[in-house]
Design an enzyme around this catalytic site. Structure first.
Site, PDB file in Angstrom:
ATOM      1  N   GLY A  12       0.769  -1.174   0.051  1.00  0.00           N
ATOM      2  CA  GLY A  12      -0.103  -0.080  -0.052  1.00  0.00           C
ATOM      3  C   GLY A  12       0.951   1.208  -0.086  1.00  0.00           C
ATOM      4  N   ARG A 298      25.687   8.975  -3.114  1.00  0.00           N
ATOM      5  CA  ARG A 298      25.414   8.452  -1.723  1.00  0.00           C
ATOM      6  C   ARG A 298      26.531   7.447  -1.613  1.00  0.00           C
ATOM      7  NH1 ARG A 298      18.890   8.039  -1.072  1.00  0.00           N
ATOM      8  NH2 ARG A 298      18.468  10.077  -0.942  1.00  0.00           N
ATOM      9  N   LEU A 426      11.235   8.093  -4.973  1.00  0.00           N
ATOM     10  CA  LEU A 426       9.731   8.422  -5.171  1.00  0.00           C
ATOM     11  C   LEU A 426       9.257   8.259  -6.470  1.00  0.00           C
ATOM     12  CD1 LEU A 426       9.263  11.021  -2.564  1.00  0.00           C
ATOM     13  CD2 LEU A 426       8.820   8.636  -2.181  1.00  0.00           C
TER      14      LEU A 426
END
Length: 632
Positions: A12, A298, A426
């Site tokens: 979800g 990163r 995202l």
């Protein structure tokens, strides 16, 4: 009249909600399964922002440059056609979110505000303070609720995925899940299944991930025959607060807004942090690469911090360095008031103040790297159309090697290669959900969808028997203690600093843990809200997944992105520009290295940063640091 098509979506978070929304818009019935309430999915923890080359600042940014940064950041291990399509869709996705009501930060003119993130020289990251993931998740949840009210989406929260069901032809025809309140196990027929279950940071113990991020659903699919792509690629985030229970993320947005990493040149300097003059501070990232500075990718920043601390040059000789934004405040000559700093970063700064009892605007933050993201995941396909671009109408897009089973978001391997570019997470979740929904719709148009009833019933019987046997276990092992051992094995042997000797040792330890995990004393035999049995089941799956992670690191004899192997510290494109595809067997993972990475847009080349991990070691630790490493 033809029966209405039905699709099961597991997860979800952003990828699952995007998939469900797009399928419902097409009139397809969706069953949505979530381990926790949807608004508590791990996507809610994302802080920094979402990438998209909207170019409102007039910097000459473009989707192509976004694509190039993503490929370079991934150290050329990501297939290029899907990444190009993702970068092209990014601006439209950001504007879609804006229309949904996401409260993005704005400029004084009312335009969307963008910040810089690691691995790029452009302002490309749209953000909602430092709680971007939460705002996106809530916006998509509202859209899904609209389709729920129209009876096109049926949501089941508090259900754990136990496995897929396959028909006689090997097509996915549904899934089995368990109600974690009543502990009942049920089967659900579906014409296709989409996995959107996130990452596996809990394997490494102290991670920035939520405690639900065990990676168990991916491990289950892997054990049921799905290929596991690039399992060895696990991203360490440079900046997190170490904690007794877990690590808390300090977003890359802090550095994107001007935060600087440093440690005193004398590690045991007793002066107050803000009183140490510039000349006595070591801004190691800025010295290593004056162009990208604190916004290197990163993998490089994490590795630099690790090497500084390994040399005993962290703050007070400990495993910590400073992440400093104090210079941004007007009281120290900076450009911003406290209100402006909070407008951009309040969500993340509140977390630091809550857990460390220090005001980060007044006192530099103390941070250290932590496991954050898995670039590896379920292997998924794609299909090219004209001009090497993605054919968006192909059923192959986001489909695993099992027909009818799709994957999207962090649980697939497709978009990040050997290292994820900050703020692409995202985006890849939302784009992955969008293209997965298109792939599912194309698949459903095909004839001969699987016959479901008998296969689902048999899958339920198998999973019920597994649960019953596990619930009766009365061995001597404690599953929580075994998990602590697992996380120690994985972090110490397969973390930032990898050697062949340590990896081989880890493989043996994992085999032993796998045996012991099936000899647990499960003191909780309740038939309602039982927590011990599901945790032990997840532990077994984490160990199987760990075998693939370690096995992939053992065979990849090079260093690339997040995988830095001291025995072979250089990147080797001639041999290793390939996807590591793991297949599960009872005796351990088997690896297929025949899939070459598609490099049709940019030929592999050295990364555009001044340094790589090899140079970081030599410049911080000295040339001798690599001599004899990994030898017995």
């Amino acid at each position: 009249m033809a029966a209405q098509k039905s699709v099961a979506v597991v997860g979800g978070g952003l990828a699952g909600l995007m998939t469900a929304m797009k399928l419902a818009e097409a009139g397809i019935k969706v069953q949505l399964f979530s381990l926790v309430p949807v608004k508590r999915s791990h996507s809610v923890c994302a802080q920094g922002g979402i990438n998209g080359a909207v170019n409102l600042r007039g910097e000459g940014d473009s989707p192509y440059l976004h694509f190039e940064d993503s490929i370079t950041g991934g150290d050329f291990l990501n297939h290029q056609p899907p990444v190009m399509r993702m970068a092209e869709r990014a601006p439209a996705i950001i504007y879609l979110l804006d229309r949904m009501g996401v409260p993005f930060n704005r400029t004084s003119e009312g335009l969307l505000s963008f910040r810089r993130f690691g691995g790029t020289l452009k302002h490309r990251t749209a953000y909602a303070g430092a709680t971007t993931g939460q705002q996106l998740l809530y916006a998509l949840d509202e859209q899904v609720r609209r389709w729920e009210a129209m009876n096109l989406i049926e949501k089941r929260e508090g259900w754990e995925f136990l496995g897929i069901s396959k028909d006689a032809d090997g097509k996915c025809c549904g899934l089995v899940a368990q109600n974690l309140r009543t502990m009942e196990i049920e089967g659900f027929a579906a014409d296709a299944v989409v996995m959107a279950t996130g990452g596996n940071g809990v394997i490494f113990g102290k991670s920035t991930n939520s405690i639900i991020n065990t990676g168990s659903p991916v491990s289950i699919c892997y054990q049921q025959g799905v290929h596991y792509g690039n399992p060895e690629m696990v991203q360490i985030h440079p900046t997190a607060i170490p904690g007794e229970d877990k690590c808390r993320l300090m977003s890359e947005s802090v550095r994107g807004e001007g935060g600087r990493l440093w440690t005193p040149r004398d590690p045991h300097d007793s002066r107050k942090q803000v009183d140490i003059p510039e000349a006595d501070r070591w801004y190691f990232c800025e010295e290593l690469d004056p162009v990208y500075g604190n916004l290197l990718s990163r993998d490089l920043v994490s590795f630099a911090i690790y090497c500084v601390c390994r040399m005993g040059r962290g703050v007070q000789g400990k495993q910590q360095v400073y992440l400093d934004i104090t210079h941004l405040h007007q009281s120290r000559g900076g450009p911003h008031t406290r209100e402006i700093i909070n407008d951009k970063l309040e969500g993340v700064l509140e977390i630091y103040e809550k857990f460390m009892r220090e005001d980060p605007i007044e006192t530099p933050m103390r941070i250290y790297p932590a496991v954050h993201y898995t670039m590896g995941g379920l292997w998924v396909d794609y299909e090219k159309g004209h001009d090497t671009a993605i054919d968006v109408d192909s059923p192959r897009n986001q489909m695993t090697n099992i027909p009818g089973l799709y994957a999207a978001g962090e649980c697939d391997y497709q978009y990040h290669g050997a290292n994820r570019l900050g703020a692409n997470a995202l985006l890849s979740c939302l784009y992955g959900g969008e293209i997965a929904a298109q792939g599912v719709m194309a698949y459903l148009k095909q004839a001969n969808l699987p016959d479901t009833a008998a296969a689902v019933a048999e899958a339920v019987r198998e999973r019920q028997a597994e649960y019953d046997n596990l619930a009766k276990s009365n061995g001597k092992e404690n599953p929580y203690a075994l998990h602590a051992e697992l996380s120690d094995v994985m972090w110490n042997n397969c973390g930032i600093w990898r050697t062949q000797k340590d990896l081989l040792s880890a493989r043996g330890q994992l085999d032993e843990l796998a045996t012991r995990a099936r000899q647990c004393d499960l003191i909780d035999d309740a038939g309602w809200s039982n927590q011990a049995v599901p945790f032990t089941r997840a532990l077994i799956h984490m160990i199987e997944q760990s075998k693939a992670i370690v096995g992939g690191a053992i065979i990849r004899d090079e260093s690339r992105g997040a995988h830095f192997k001291m025995d072979t510290p250089d990147r080797n494109d001639e041999t290793w520009l390939v996807t590591t595809k793991a297949t599960w067997t009872p005796s351990g993972p088997e690896f297929d290295l025949t899939e070459k990475v598609e490099t049709n847009f940019i030929a592999p080349r050295p990364r555009k940063y001044r340094i790589n991990q090899n140079k970081v070691v030599k410049e911080i630790m000295g040339e001798e640091a690599l001599v004899g490493v990994g030898q017995s």
